[in-house]
Enzyme design. Structure first.
Site, PDB file in Angstrom:
ATOM      1  N   ASP A   1       0.815  -1.212   0.000  1.00 28.91           N
ATOM      2  CA  ASP A   1       0.000   0.000   0.000  1.00 28.91           C
ATOM      3  C   ASP A   1       0.848   1.260   0.000  1.00 28.91           C
ATOM      4  O   ASP A   1       1.974   1.274   0.496  1.00 28.91           O
ATOM      5  CB  ASP A   1      -0.865   0.051   1.267  1.00 28.91           C
ATOM      6  CG  ASP A   1      -2.095  -0.820   1.184  1.00 28.91           C
ATOM      7  OD1 ASP A   1      -2.194  -1.647   0.259  1.00 28.91           O
ATOM      8  OD2 ASP A   1      -2.962  -0.683   2.078  1.00 28.91           O
TER       9      ASP A   1
ATOM     10  N   HIS B   1       3.721  -2.016   3.419  1.00 29.80           N
ATOM     11  CA  HIS B   1       3.856  -0.690   2.801  1.00 29.80           C
ATOM     12  C   HIS B   1       5.282  -0.549   2.271  1.00 29.80           C
ATOM     13  O   HIS B   1       6.233  -0.666   3.052  1.00 29.80           O
ATOM     14  CB  HIS B   1       3.593   0.418   3.822  1.00 29.80           C
ATOM     15  CG  HIS B   1       2.223   0.407   4.420  1.00 29.80           C
ATOM     16  ND1 HIS B   1       1.860  -0.451   5.424  1.00 29.80           N
ATOM     17  CD2 HIS B   1       1.119   1.159   4.138  1.00 29.80           C
ATOM     18  CE1 HIS B   1       0.592  -0.242   5.758  1.00 29.80           C
ATOM     19  NE2 HIS B   1       0.115   0.739   4.995  1.00 29.80           N
TER      20      HIS B   1
END
Length: 258
Positions: A69, A214
């Site tokens: 993400d 992430h």
């Protein structure tokens, strides 16, 4: 506010609260990857599992999806090098402002190397706090920015902090976007310890799982080789989110969560 511009303590507190909501009792109806495959079978679908990346049938194999993400960021090229070397394809939920616009060559590379390019909104605002028009703007601007680079609009989105409501679902359906949540997270926003990130993911990994990481935090990309190697030793096959659902398809507006 973009996630990287938020104070780290604020980000951590917000995401911890979101995880508690999302992973322990979201009131929205969700569909698991296995249920998506079963529904396609019961409907008599003639579709077959994707074979572009090794012919994996997730009804037979122990599949898991690696997702990232809030990128791309400075470390994403290194991550792509790792994924290429280890022959793993992932799903990237990209942020539009300051990410897609800043790194168009990386976005193009993600698509060209066979990864799934998906939508993580324009500026990482909590969608459940926005009006319908604001939700549409957050998602459609990123759709257009990605399409301008890759020639294809995403079919998947991940809401910031996993926050979903009826308006988010309706706009997602309108824009042709399925909503994808997760089953394993390293809370990599709260640590730069790559070994800790790796151990957290390995502890939570399971069949048909969706891993959330992430690629914008310093400890994450160095943790990925060890995560991949250990999960392969455990017999996991890495797939993209669409591959995890095959022969089912990600239906616009529907919420997918292991």
């Amino acid at each position: 506010m973009p996630v990287e511009a938020m104070p780290k303590r604020t980000v951590a507190a917000a995401i911890v609260a979101a995880l508690a909501l999302t992973l322990t009792g979201c009131s929205m109806e969700t569909t698991s990857p296995g249920a998506a495959r079963d529904q396609a079978g019961k409907a008599g679908s003639d579709a077959k599992p994707l074979t572009a990346h090794g012919g994996v049938d997730c009804d037979e194999a122990k599949c898991i999806a690696l997702t990232f993400d809030a990128g791309p960021g400075k470390d994403t090229p290194q991550l792509l090098d790792t994924l290429k070397a280890k022959k793993v394809h992932a799903t990237f939920f990209l942020l539009g402002k300051n990410h897609v616009l800043k790194h168009p060559d990386v976005v193009r590379r993600i698509a060209d190397e066979g990864h799934e390019v998906a939508n993580h909104t324009w500026s990482h605002r909590r969608l459940d706090e926005l009006s319908t028009d604001e939700i549409r703007d957050e998602l459609s601007r990123t759709q257009d920015a990605i399409a301008e680079i890759t020639g294809r609009k995403p079919t998947l989105m991940r809401p910031p902090q996993g926050r979903i409501n009826d308006d988010v679902t309706e706009v997602s359906r309108e824009l042709g976007l399925a909503q994808v949540l997760w089953s394993a997270t390293a809370k990599d926003y709260s640590t730069t310890d790559s070994e800790l990130i790796k151990s957290r993911i390995l502890d939570q990994a399971g069949r048909d799982g969706i891993i959330l990481l992430h690629d914008i935090y310093d400890g994450t990309v160095p943790a990925v080789p060890g995560i991949i190697d250990e999960l392969k030793k455990r017999g996991y096959a890495f797939v993209t989110v669409p591959e995890l659902l095959e022969p089912g398809k990600a239906n616009p507006g529907e919420v997918y969560r292991p």
